[in-house]
Motif scaffolding. Structure first.
Motif, PDB file in Angstrom:
ATOM      1  N   ASP A 294       5.611 -15.371   4.223  1.00  0.00           N
ATOM      2  CA  ASP A 294       6.628 -15.311   2.724  1.00  0.00           C
ATOM      3  C   ASP A 294       7.809 -14.627   2.846  1.00  0.00           C
ATOM      4  O   ASP A 294       8.741 -14.898   2.543  1.00  0.00           O
ATOM      5  CB  ASP A 294       5.751 -14.750   1.777  1.00  0.00           C
ATOM      6  N   ARG A 295       7.670 -13.234   3.620  1.00  0.00           N
ATOM      7  CA  ARG A 295       8.927 -12.483   4.025  1.00  0.00           C
ATOM      8  C   ARG A 295       9.804 -13.356   4.905  1.00  0.00           C
ATOM      9  O   ARG A 295      10.995 -13.248   4.402  1.00  0.00           O
ATOM     10  CB  ARG A 295       8.542 -11.211   4.520  1.00  0.00           C
ATOM     11  N   LEU A 296       9.381 -14.108   5.803  1.00  0.00           N
ATOM     12  CA  LEU A 296      10.250 -14.719   6.725  1.00  0.00           C
ATOM     13  C   LEU A 296      10.895 -15.838   5.895  1.00  0.00           C
ATOM     14  O   LEU A 296      12.142 -16.305   6.075  1.00  0.00           O
ATOM     15  CB  LEU A 296       9.544 -15.450   8.016  1.00  0.00           C
TER      16      LEU A 296
ATOM     17  N   GLY B 219       0.829  -1.190   0.105  1.00  0.00           N
ATOM     18  CA  GLY B 219      -0.049   0.129  -0.123  1.00  0.00           C
ATOM     19  C   GLY B 219       0.909   1.128  -0.071  1.00  0.00           C
ATOM     20  O   GLY B 219       0.157   2.237  -0.371  1.00  0.00           O
ATOM     21  N   TYR B 220       2.115   1.317   0.230  1.00  0.00           N
ATOM     22  CA  TYR B 220       3.199   2.491   0.233  1.00  0.00           C
ATOM     23  C   TYR B 220       3.623   2.481  -0.987  1.00  0.00           C
ATOM     24  O   TYR B 220       4.289   3.610  -1.367  1.00  0.00           O
ATOM     25  CB  TYR B 220       3.991   2.330   1.457  1.00  0.00           C
ATOM     26  N   CYS B 221       3.558   1.654  -1.966  1.00  0.00           N
ATOM     27  CA  CYS B 221       4.473   1.560  -3.103  1.00  0.00           C
ATOM     28  C   CYS B 221       4.323   2.076  -4.459  1.00  0.00           C
ATOM     29  O   CYS B 221       3.179   1.960  -4.940  1.00  0.00           O
ATOM     30  CB  CYS B 221       5.186   0.275  -3.241  1.00  0.00           C
ATOM     31  N   ALA B 222       4.905   3.170  -4.512  1.00  0.00           N
ATOM     32  CA  ALA B 222       4.687   4.049  -6.230  1.00  0.00           C
ATOM     33  C   ALA B 222       4.815   2.917  -7.348  1.00  0.00           C
ATOM     34  O   ALA B 222       4.430   3.260  -8.342  1.00  0.00           O
ATOM     35  CB  ALA B 222       5.539   5.028  -6.269  1.00  0.00           C
ATOM     36  N   GLN B 223       5.512   1.870  -7.124  1.00  0.00           N
ATOM     37  CA  GLN B 223       5.831   0.687  -8.238  1.00  0.00           C
ATOM     38  C   GLN B 223       4.813  -0.250  -8.559  1.00  0.00           C
ATOM     39  O   GLN B 223       4.861  -1.099  -9.229  1.00  0.00           O
ATOM     40  CB  GLN B 223       7.284   0.227  -7.983  1.00  0.00           C
ATOM     41  N   SER B 224       3.907  -0.302  -7.661  1.00  0.00           N
ATOM     42  CA  SER B 224       2.922  -1.425  -7.596  1.00  0.00           C
ATOM     43  C   SER B 224       1.852  -1.377  -8.845  1.00  0.00           C
ATOM     44  O   SER B 224       1.550   0.157  -9.032  1.00  0.00           O
ATOM     45  CB  SER B 224       1.965  -1.387  -6.291  1.00  0.00           C
TER      46      SER B 224
ATOM     47  N   TYR C 113      21.361  -9.090   0.960  1.00  0.00           N
ATOM     48  CA  TYR C 113      20.347  -9.073   0.309  1.00  0.00           C
ATOM     49  C   TYR C 113      19.356  -8.284   1.260  1.00  0.00           C
ATOM     50  O   TYR C 113      19.114  -8.518   2.450  1.00  0.00           O
ATOM     51  CB  TYR C 113      19.736 -10.552   0.080  1.00  0.00           C
ATOM     52  N   ASN C 114      18.640  -7.160   0.611  1.00  0.00           N
ATOM     53  CA  ASN C 114      17.616  -6.284   1.297  1.00  0.00           C
ATOM     54  C   ASN C 114      16.347  -7.101   1.089  1.00  0.00           C
ATOM     55  O   ASN C 114      15.850  -7.107   0.306  1.00  0.00           O
ATOM     56  CB  ASN C 114      17.562  -5.177   0.843  1.00  0.00           C
ATOM     57  N   HIS C 115      15.618  -7.366   2.285  1.00  0.00           N
ATOM     58  CA  HIS C 115      14.113  -7.941   2.423  1.00  0.00           C
ATOM     59  C   HIS C 115      13.572  -7.591   3.714  1.00  0.00           C
ATOM     60  O   HIS C 115      13.894  -7.856   4.670  1.00  0.00           O
ATOM     61  CB  HIS C 115      14.260  -9.414   1.859  1.00  0.00           C
TER      62      HIS C 115
ATOM     63  N   ALA D 173      14.644  -3.923  -7.673  1.00  0.00           N
ATOM     64  CA  ALA D 173      13.919  -4.320  -8.689  1.00  0.00           C
ATOM     65  C   ALA D 173      12.490  -4.568  -8.270  1.00  0.00           C
ATOM     66  O   ALA D 173      12.177  -5.156  -7.331  1.00  0.00           O
ATOM     67  CB  ALA D 173      14.232  -5.654  -9.529  1.00  0.00           C
ATOM     68  N   ALA D 174      11.370  -4.032  -9.150  1.00  0.00           N
ATOM     69  CA  ALA D 174       9.964  -4.061  -8.847  1.00  0.00           C
ATOM     70  C   ALA D 174       9.449  -5.307  -9.060  1.00  0.00           C
ATOM     71  O   ALA D 174       8.739  -5.357 -10.022  1.00  0.00           O
ATOM     72  CB  ALA D 174       9.503  -2.910  -9.327  1.00  0.00           C
ATOM     73  N   TRP D 175       9.933  -6.581  -8.724  1.00  0.00           N
ATOM     74  CA  TRP D 175       9.400  -7.800  -8.754  1.00  0.00           C
ATOM     75  C   TRP D 175       8.781  -8.359  -7.636  1.00  0.00           C
ATOM     76  O   TRP D 175       9.441  -7.931  -6.368  1.00  0.00           O
ATOM     77  CB  TRP D 175      10.471  -8.608  -9.315  1.00  0.00           C
TER      78      TRP D 175
ATOM     79  N   ASN E  38      13.071   3.262   7.403  1.00  0.00           N
ATOM     80  CA  ASN E  38      12.264   4.010   6.100  1.00  0.00           C
ATOM     81  C   ASN E  38      11.269   4.698   6.951  1.00  0.00           C
ATOM     82  O   ASN E  38      10.453   4.095   7.664  1.00  0.00           O
ATOM     83  CB  ASN E  38      11.932   3.352   5.014  1.00  0.00           C
ATOM     84  N   CYS E  39      11.143   6.210   6.586  1.00  0.00           N
ATOM     85  CA  CYS E  39       9.792   7.042   6.937  1.00  0.00           C
ATOM     86  C   CYS E  39       9.040   6.906   5.589  1.00  0.00           C
ATOM     87  O   CYS E  39       9.543   7.110   4.494  1.00  0.00           O
ATOM     88  CB  CYS E  39      10.136   8.509   7.399  1.00  0.00           C
ATOM     89  N   LEU E  40       7.694   6.563   5.858  1.00  0.00           N
ATOM     90  CA  LEU E  40       7.008   6.575   4.690  1.00  0.00           C
ATOM     91  C   LEU E  40       7.226   7.733   3.712  1.00  0.00           C
ATOM     92  O   LEU E  40       6.801   9.093   4.327  1.00  0.00           O
ATOM     93  CB  LEU E  40       5.497   6.315   4.916  1.00  0.00           C
TER      94      LEU E  40
ATOM     95  N   LEU F 261      15.236  -8.073  -4.765  1.00  0.00           N
ATOM     96  CA  LEU F 261      14.506  -8.345  -5.886  1.00  0.00           C
ATOM     97  C   LEU F 261      13.428  -9.073  -5.420  1.00  0.00           C
ATOM     98  O   LEU F 261      12.688  -9.806  -6.201  1.00  0.00           O
ATOM     99  CB  LEU F 261      15.495  -9.686  -6.671  1.00  0.00           C
ATOM    100  N   GLY F 262      12.994  -8.951  -4.346  1.00  0.00           N
ATOM    101  CA  GLY F 262      11.724  -9.679  -3.796  1.00  0.00           C
ATOM    102  C   GLY F 262      12.096 -11.126  -3.430  1.00  0.00           C
ATOM    103  O   GLY F 262      13.169 -11.390  -2.872  1.00  0.00           O
ATOM    104  N   GLN F 263      10.947 -11.912  -3.440  1.00  0.00           N
ATOM    105  CA  GLN F 263      11.171 -13.372  -2.880  1.00  0.00           C
ATOM    106  C   GLN F 263      11.974 -14.001  -3.611  1.00  0.00           C
ATOM    107  O   GLN F 263      12.092 -14.159  -4.920  1.00  0.00           O
ATOM    108  CB  GLN F 263       9.708 -13.951  -2.821  1.00  0.00           C
TER     109      GLN F 263
HETATM  110  N1  SAM Z   1      10.139  -5.659  -4.522  1.00  0.00           N
HETATM  111  C1  SAM Z   1      11.150  -5.777  -3.594  1.00  0.00           C
HETATM  112  C2  SAM Z   1      10.596  -5.701  -2.221  1.00  0.00           C
HETATM  113  O1  SAM Z   1       9.398  -5.593  -2.001  1.00  0.00           O
HETATM  114  O2  SAM Z   1      11.305  -6.436  -1.368  1.00  0.00           O
HETATM  115  C3  SAM Z   1      12.194  -4.993  -3.655  1.00  0.00           C
HETATM  116  C4  SAM Z   1      12.153  -3.307  -3.765  1.00  0.00           C
HETATM  117  S1  SAM Z   1      10.809  -2.535  -2.464  1.00  0.00           S
HETATM  118  C5  SAM Z   1      10.689  -0.919  -3.389  1.00  0.00           C
HETATM  119  C6  SAM Z   1      12.071  -2.399  -1.135  1.00  0.00           C
HETATM  120  C7  SAM Z   1      11.666  -1.502   0.046  1.00  0.00           C
HETATM  121  O3  SAM Z   1      11.444  -0.315  -0.203  1.00  0.00           O
HETATM  122  C8  SAM Z   1      10.184  -1.905   0.617  1.00  0.00           C
HETATM  123  O4  SAM Z   1      10.501  -3.002   1.346  1.00  0.00           O
HETATM  124  C9  SAM Z   1      10.064  -0.737   1.445  1.00  0.00           C
HETATM  125  O5  SAM Z   1      10.475  -0.995   2.775  1.00  0.00           O
HETATM  126  C10 SAM Z   1      10.760   0.288   0.886  1.00  0.00           C
HETATM  127  N2  SAM Z   1       9.698   1.431   0.184  1.00  0.00           N
HETATM  128  C11 SAM Z   1       9.058   1.178  -0.971  1.00  0.00           C
HETATM  129  N3  SAM Z   1       8.421   2.305  -1.141  1.00  0.00           N
HETATM  130  C12 SAM Z   1       8.529   2.881   0.079  1.00  0.00           C
HETATM  131  C13 SAM Z   1       7.979   4.403   0.363  1.00  0.00           C
HETATM  132  N4  SAM Z   1       7.073   4.999  -0.337  1.00  0.00           N
HETATM  133  N5  SAM Z   1       8.277   4.996   1.496  1.00  0.00           N
HETATM  134  C14 SAM Z   1       9.227   4.444   2.287  1.00  0.00           C
HETATM  135  N6  SAM Z   1       9.803   3.032   2.092  1.00  0.00           N
HETATM  136  C15 SAM Z   1       9.331   2.604   0.767  1.00  0.00           C
END
Ligand code: SAM
Ligand code: DTB
Ligand code: SF4
Length: 331
Positions: free
Chosen positions: A170-172, A54-59, A148-150, A96-98, A220-222, A129-131
């Motif tokens: 799934d994240r865990l 719900g926070y992500c501009a890439q969805s 690896y960032n997750h 990567a937005a996957w 991260n701050c939203l 890169l996601g899961q």
């Molecule tokens: N798709 C992968 C994933 O979800 O793990 C990798 C990319 S995702 C953009 C990486 C992280 O960016 C998210 O887990 C979240 O913590 C952070 N993020 C994404 N959008 C954000 C936002 N609008 N504000 C703050 N953090 C954000």
């Protein structure tokens, strides 16, 4: 630390908490107590993601104005990594937005190729890169990924309010695969998603229980992105943020606590408090993935004003303690 201990730490009088966190910081980072790790982010595959975070501009579920792009070619990524190194970053993180990756897919092979090239530069190499499963984790490690960032992003209880297309479990599972491969784990979360302070501490509780502890913890701050369901969330209170960072420092003494997205909304004084509370890494460069970051020049001026030094690349060609050793030719 138990939840009760985390809560007792978090709820101390503000200045006692700051002193507590600084004591822990100085004890665990004796030679690096005044260092700041600079980490540059690059979105190697932007937008069009199947997930509904719900926070992500890439969805792809929301109309945010972010266009879906293809995976960047290796030479362009390499050029960006070289620029990041020349500008003083010691860590390069590619996002990567996957939803995730699978061994055998063309896009995954291409990422492995990118990693092999970038890892020759001698910076810490992080990907998100996601899961993934143990197979992909092992291949990434072999190619030269150091971390690896997750993120778990929020508490287990609040997670279903934010994402419906995958679960906290799934994240865990991905985190377990990363740790099994020997890559360092970068795992943190977001504040400002409408969660309570209890949720924030529950998130820290999960992070502090991971074994081994994450090597880095991004907070991260939203960044409230127009078009997402969370576009109207109010900014996080600076003192709540400082308390959380201080508590993270106490709970995860050797982790790099990264003050991540959302610094454009923080004053220099607010950031200074976050650094005093234990944040010792930032994203450096004018852009995060799709959102803005403070200008590099402003960040360098802030570090100078606070007598903080950007961390250097280790001379022996190794990354942070316990991490992946870099290929012999660049040692
Ligand atoms: N798709 C992968 C994933 O979800 O793990 C990798 C990319 S995702 C953009 C990486 C992280 O960016 C998210 O887990 C979240 O913590 C952070 N993020 C994404 N959008 C954000 C936002 N609008 N504000 C703050 N953090 C954000
Ligand atoms: C993390 O915890 N924060 C970074 C990195 N890991 C990949 C991403 C922040 C993204 C901020 C929103 C954007 O740029 O779209
Ligand atoms: Fe996709 Fe990651 Fe954004 Fe979720 S946070 S929508 S998985 S890019």
């Amino acid at each position: 630390m138990t939840f009760e201990q985390l809560e007792a730490t978090y709820r101390q009088p503000f200045f006692d908490l700051l002193q507590h966190a600084r004591r822990v910081h100085e004890a665990h980072w004796p030679a690096q107590k005044d260092e700041m790790q600079l980490c540059t982010l690059l979105s190697i595959k932007t937008g069009g993601c199947s997930e509904d975070c719900g926070y992500c501009a890439q969805s792809a579920h929301y109309s945010t104005g972010v266009k879906s792009e293809r995976l960047m070619p290796t030479d362009e990524v390499l050029a960006a990594a070289q620029r990041a190194k020349a500008n003083g970053s010691t860590r390069f993180c590619m996002g990567a937005a996957w939803r995730g990756v699978r061994a055998g897919e063309r896009k995954f092979d291409q990422v492995l190729d990118i990693v092999r090239e970038v890892s020759r530069l001698g910076m810490e190499v992080c990907v998100t890169l996601g899961q993934l499963s143990p197979t992909e984790a092992n291949l990434l490690k072999e190619a030269g990924v150091t971390a690896y960032n997750h993120n778990i992003d929020t508490s287990p209880e609040h997670y279903p309010e934010i994402v419906s297309t995958h679960t906290f479990q799934d994240r865990l599972d991905t985190i377990r695969a990363v740790q099994g491969s020997g890559m360092a784990l970068c795992c943190g979360g977001i504040v400002g998603l409408g969660e309570t302070s209890e949720d924030r501490l529950r998130m820290l509780e999960v992070l502090a229980k991971l074994a081994p502890a994450p090597e880095s913890v991004p907070i991260n701050c939203l960044m409230a992105m127009p078009g997402t369901p969370l576009e109207d969330q109010p900014p996080v209170d600076i003192f709540d943020l400082v308390r959380l960072i201080a508590t993270a420092r106490v709970a995860l003494p050797r982790a790099r606590v990264r003050l991540s997205a959302g610094r454009t909304r923080l004053s220099p004084e607010g950031q200074a408090l976050c650094f005093f509370a234990g944040a010792n890494s930032v994203f450096y460069g004018d852009k995060l993935l799709t959102a803005a970051n403070p200008a590099a020049r402003a960040d360098l001026a802030l570090l100078r004003a606070l007598d903080l030094h950007p961390s250097a690349l280790p001379a022996d060609g190794r990354t942070a303690p316990g991490n992946h050793a870099l290929p012999a030719e660049i040692r």
